[in-house]
Design a protein around this motif. Structure first.
Motif, PDB file in Angstrom:
ATOM      1  N   TYR A  74      -1.856   4.775  -8.211  1.00 46.82           N
ATOM      2  CA  TYR A  74      -2.045   5.127  -7.048  1.00 46.82           C
ATOM      3  C   TYR A  74      -0.888   5.748  -6.202  1.00 46.82           C
ATOM      4  O   TYR A  74       0.708   5.570  -6.148  1.00 46.82           O
ATOM      5  CB  TYR A  74      -1.847   3.636  -6.317  1.00 46.82           C
ATOM      6  CG  TYR A  74      -2.164   2.919  -7.222  1.00 46.82           C
ATOM      7  CD1 TYR A  74      -3.986   2.869  -6.852  1.00 46.82           C
ATOM      8  CD2 TYR A  74      -1.820   1.742  -8.594  1.00 46.82           C
ATOM      9  CE1 TYR A  74      -5.011   1.373  -7.479  1.00 46.82           C
ATOM     10  CE2 TYR A  74      -3.129   1.141  -8.724  1.00 46.82           C
ATOM     11  CZ  TYR A  74      -4.117   0.699  -8.472  1.00 46.82           C
ATOM     12  OH  TYR A  74      -4.681   0.445  -9.449  1.00 46.82           O
ATOM     13  N   TRP A  82      -8.805  -1.671  -1.449  1.00 46.41           N
ATOM     14  CA  TRP A  82      -9.266  -1.132  -2.955  1.00 46.41           C
ATOM     15  C   TRP A  82      -8.205  -1.207  -4.158  1.00 46.41           C
ATOM     16  O   TRP A  82      -7.274  -2.011  -3.302  1.00 46.41           O
ATOM     17  CB  TRP A  82      -7.871   0.409  -2.551  1.00 46.41           C
ATOM     18  CG  TRP A  82      -8.591   1.101  -3.871  1.00 46.41           C
ATOM     19  CD1 TRP A  82      -7.336   1.172  -4.940  1.00 46.41           C
ATOM     20  CD2 TRP A  82      -8.738   2.496  -3.882  1.00 46.41           C
ATOM     21  NE1 TRP A  82      -7.742   2.480  -5.166  1.00 46.41           N
ATOM     22  CE2 TRP A  82      -9.043   2.800  -5.395  1.00 46.41           C
ATOM     23  CE3 TRP A  82     -10.774   2.447  -3.779  1.00 46.41           C
ATOM     24  CZ2 TRP A  82      -9.979   4.151  -6.009  1.00 46.41           C
ATOM     25  CZ3 TRP A  82     -11.540   3.123  -4.179  1.00 46.41           C
ATOM     26  CH2 TRP A  82     -11.204   3.528  -5.000  1.00 46.41           C
ATOM     27  N   ASN A 125      -4.070   1.478 -13.108  1.00 43.53           N
ATOM     28  CA  ASN A 125      -4.598   2.715 -12.316  1.00 43.53           C
ATOM     29  C   ASN A 125      -2.875   4.277 -11.459  1.00 43.53           C
ATOM     30  O   ASN A 125      -2.385   3.555 -11.580  1.00 43.53           O
ATOM     31  CB  ASN A 125      -5.922   2.303 -11.331  1.00 43.53           C
ATOM     32  CG  ASN A 125      -6.875   1.970 -11.953  1.00 43.53           C
ATOM     33  OD1 ASN A 125      -6.866   1.462 -13.292  1.00 43.53           O
ATOM     34  ND2 ASN A 125      -7.885   0.896 -11.681  1.00 43.53           N
ATOM     35  N   SER A 161       0.868  -1.003   0.184  1.00 41.17           N
ATOM     36  CA  SER A 161       0.433  -0.001  -0.142  1.00 41.17           C
ATOM     37  C   SER A 161       0.947   1.485   0.471  1.00 41.17           C
ATOM     38  O   SER A 161       1.866   1.464   0.936  1.00 41.17           O
ATOM     39  CB  SER A 161      -0.983  -0.110   1.436  1.00 41.17           C
ATOM     40  OG  SER A 161      -1.353   1.236   1.482  1.00 41.17           O
ATOM     41  N   THR A 162       0.448   2.460  -0.464  1.00 39.17           N
ATOM     42  CA  THR A 162       1.718   3.249  -0.867  1.00 39.17           C
ATOM     43  C   THR A 162       1.128   3.723   0.523  1.00 39.17           C
ATOM     44  O   THR A 162       2.530   5.191   0.558  1.00 39.17           O
ATOM     45  CB  THR A 162       1.000   4.385  -2.296  1.00 39.17           C
ATOM     46  OG1 THR A 162      -0.780   4.213  -2.133  1.00 39.17           O
ATOM     47  CG2 THR A 162       1.572   4.057  -3.301  1.00 39.17           C
ATOM     48  N   GLY A 194      -3.624  -2.862  -1.221  1.00 41.29           N
ATOM     49  CA  GLY A 194      -4.749  -1.406  -1.175  1.00 41.29           C
ATOM     50  C   GLY A 194      -5.358  -1.099  -0.470  1.00 41.29           C
ATOM     51  O   GLY A 194      -6.617  -1.951  -0.306  1.00 41.29           O
ATOM     52  N   GLY A 225      -3.555   9.577   0.731  1.00 35.43           N
ATOM     53  CA  GLY A 225      -3.393   8.957  -0.227  1.00 35.43           C
ATOM     54  C   GLY A 225      -4.184   8.259  -1.602  1.00 35.43           C
ATOM     55  O   GLY A 225      -5.797   9.307  -0.642  1.00 35.43           O
ATOM     56  N   SER A 250      -6.263  -2.774  -6.441  1.00 36.62           N
ATOM     57  CA  SER A 250      -5.705  -1.466  -7.142  1.00 36.62           C
ATOM     58  C   SER A 250      -4.145  -2.717  -8.920  1.00 36.62           C
ATOM     59  O   SER A 250      -2.708  -2.400  -8.093  1.00 36.62           O
ATOM     60  CB  SER A 250      -4.395  -1.264  -6.300  1.00 36.62           C
ATOM     61  OG  SER A 250      -4.534  -0.796  -4.964  1.00 36.62           O
ATOM     62  N   GLN A 293       1.793  -0.641  -9.339  1.00 39.13           N
ATOM     63  CA  GLN A 293       0.253  -1.474  -8.078  1.00 39.13           C
ATOM     64  C   GLN A 293       0.517  -1.026  -6.796  1.00 39.13           C
ATOM     65  O   GLN A 293       1.567  -1.832  -6.502  1.00 39.13           O
ATOM     66  CB  GLN A 293       0.291  -2.644  -9.338  1.00 39.13           C
ATOM     67  CG  GLN A 293       1.431  -3.377  -9.369  1.00 39.13           C
ATOM     68  CD  GLN A 293       1.340  -4.979  -9.737  1.00 39.13           C
ATOM     69  OE1 GLN A 293       0.429  -5.642  -9.961  1.00 39.13           O
ATOM     70  NE2 GLN A 293       2.246  -6.441  -9.146  1.00 39.13           N
ATOM     71  N   GLN A 294      -0.776  -2.133  -6.343  1.00 39.20           N
ATOM     72  CA  GLN A 294      -0.596  -2.304  -5.121  1.00 39.20           C
ATOM     73  C   GLN A 294      -1.175  -4.288  -4.820  1.00 39.20           C
ATOM     74  O   GLN A 294      -2.260  -4.201  -5.449  1.00 39.20           O
ATOM     75  CB  GLN A 294      -1.310  -1.494  -4.352  1.00 39.20           C
ATOM     76  CG  GLN A 294      -1.247   0.525  -4.230  1.00 39.20           C
ATOM     77  CD  GLN A 294      -1.643   0.974  -3.457  1.00 39.20           C
ATOM     78  OE1 GLN A 294      -1.175   1.323  -2.324  1.00 39.20           O
ATOM     79  NE2 GLN A 294      -3.598   1.130  -3.856  1.00 39.20           N
ATOM     80  N   GLY A 321      -6.205   7.553  -5.168  1.00 43.24           N
ATOM     81  CA  GLY A 321      -6.546   5.916  -6.084  1.00 43.24           C
ATOM     82  C   GLY A 321      -7.541   6.555  -6.728  1.00 43.24           C
ATOM     83  O   GLY A 321      -8.001   7.146  -6.629  1.00 43.24           O
ATOM     84  N   SER A 346       0.494   8.317  -2.358  1.00 40.71           N
ATOM     85  CA  SER A 346       0.428   9.176  -1.208  1.00 40.71           C
ATOM     86  C   SER A 346       1.446   9.975  -0.829  1.00 40.71           C
ATOM     87  O   SER A 346       2.695   9.669  -1.153  1.00 40.71           O
ATOM     88  CB  SER A 346       0.677   7.603  -0.286  1.00 40.71           C
ATOM     89  OG  SER A 346      -0.430   6.891  -0.530  1.00 40.71           O
TER      90      SER A 346
END
Ligand code: BTN
Length: 258
Positions: free
Chosen positions: A73, A65, A71, A30-31, A57, A141, A67, A53-54, A143, A75
């Motif tokens: 993403y 989320w 897309n 996760s960012t 997420g 963060g 991810s 990518q996550q 998205g 933070s």
């Protein structure tokens, strides 16, 4: 400041506000999580974690989320020069910067802000924000669905590709978003939340309309009357009584979910 897309990442250099720094990674859990770790290790205001990518997420209210690659993403570590109690207002600053970034790169997209800080196209979610604090820093963060959106009938979502804007790159979006976020933070610090509130309300969805608000203890219905001076939603019941809502999920009266 012009920076490359980061270690291991291809792509053109992008312009960021002075002193801001991009850390671009191919894949993270996760960012927000990585940005929090960086912040706890002393990362400066304006450190941006962008990922392709996550794998884990996070969304609001403990949700996930989705991810996949394609897309947006990101933070951003902020160290606001304002009391911690005012930091939630930065969600409105960031939501506004993100919707304005979308409109800068895709001007024909008819998107609105949903309280507190989602971006919707009609009843479909295009983007969401998750703010988390380390105590010393705020992690913002964001998205945004560019290439794809999750297919969940309970939570309808949409992506820019479905709106003929799938060619927008995360880096391009980040450049406009970060620039707008810095300008918005400046406006917030100099003109106060009132200036942000007015701009946010101009782009709000369902203002003046009947809504349902799902709260941890149940549900309320009423008219989305206003935002107060702190960003809380003011709900007016059918007798004209006003309720101040500081947290919850908002739905249009006719829809089950969003
Ligand atoms: C929501 O609407 O529920 C908030 C979604 C926030 C998703 C973004 S994607 C980048 C950042 N890292 C995360 O794990 N979550 C946020």
């Amino acid at each position: 400041m012009t920076v490359g897309a980061g270690a291991g990442a291809a792509g053109p250099a992008i312009r960021l506000p002075g002193g801001w720094h991009l850390d671009h990674r191919a894949s993270v859990d996760s960012t927000n999580e990585v940005a929090k770790t960086l912040a706890e290790a002393g990362a400066a205001h304006g450190t941006i974690l962008l990922a392709d990518q996550q794998t884990a997420g996070r969304g609001r209210h403990g949700r996930g989320w989705t991810s996949p690659p394609g897309n947006f993403y990101a933070s951003i570590v902020l160290r606001p020069m304002a009391p911690v109690r005012d930091w939630p207002q930065i969600g409105f600053v960031a939501g506004l910067a993100l919707i304005e970034a979308v409109l800068a790169v895709a001007p024909d997209v008819d998107c609105r802000l949903k309280w507190p800080n989602d971006i919707l196209v009609g009843d479909r979610k295009l983007a969401g924000l998750l703010l988390e604090s380390t105590g010393e820093a705020l992690i913002v963060g964001s998205g945004l669905n560019i290439a794809s959106a999750p297919d969940d009938p309970d939570r309808p979502a949409i992506d820019l590709a479905a709106l003929d804007h799938g060619d927008i790159s995360p880096a391009e979006l980040l450049e406009v978003y970060a620039t707008g976020l810095e300008a918005g933070l400046d406006r917030w610090q100099t003109a106060g939340f009132a200036a942000i509130r007015a701009l946010w309300l101009d782009r709000a969805r369902a203002l003046g309309q009947p809504i349902r608000v799902r709260l941890p203890g149940g549900e309320l219905t009423g008219r989305f009357a206003d935002l107060d001076a702190t960003g809380a939603l003011i709900l007016e019941d059918r007798h004209g009584g006003l309720r101040t809502i500081t947290a919850g999920d908002v739905f249009p009266m006719e829809a089950a979910c969003s």
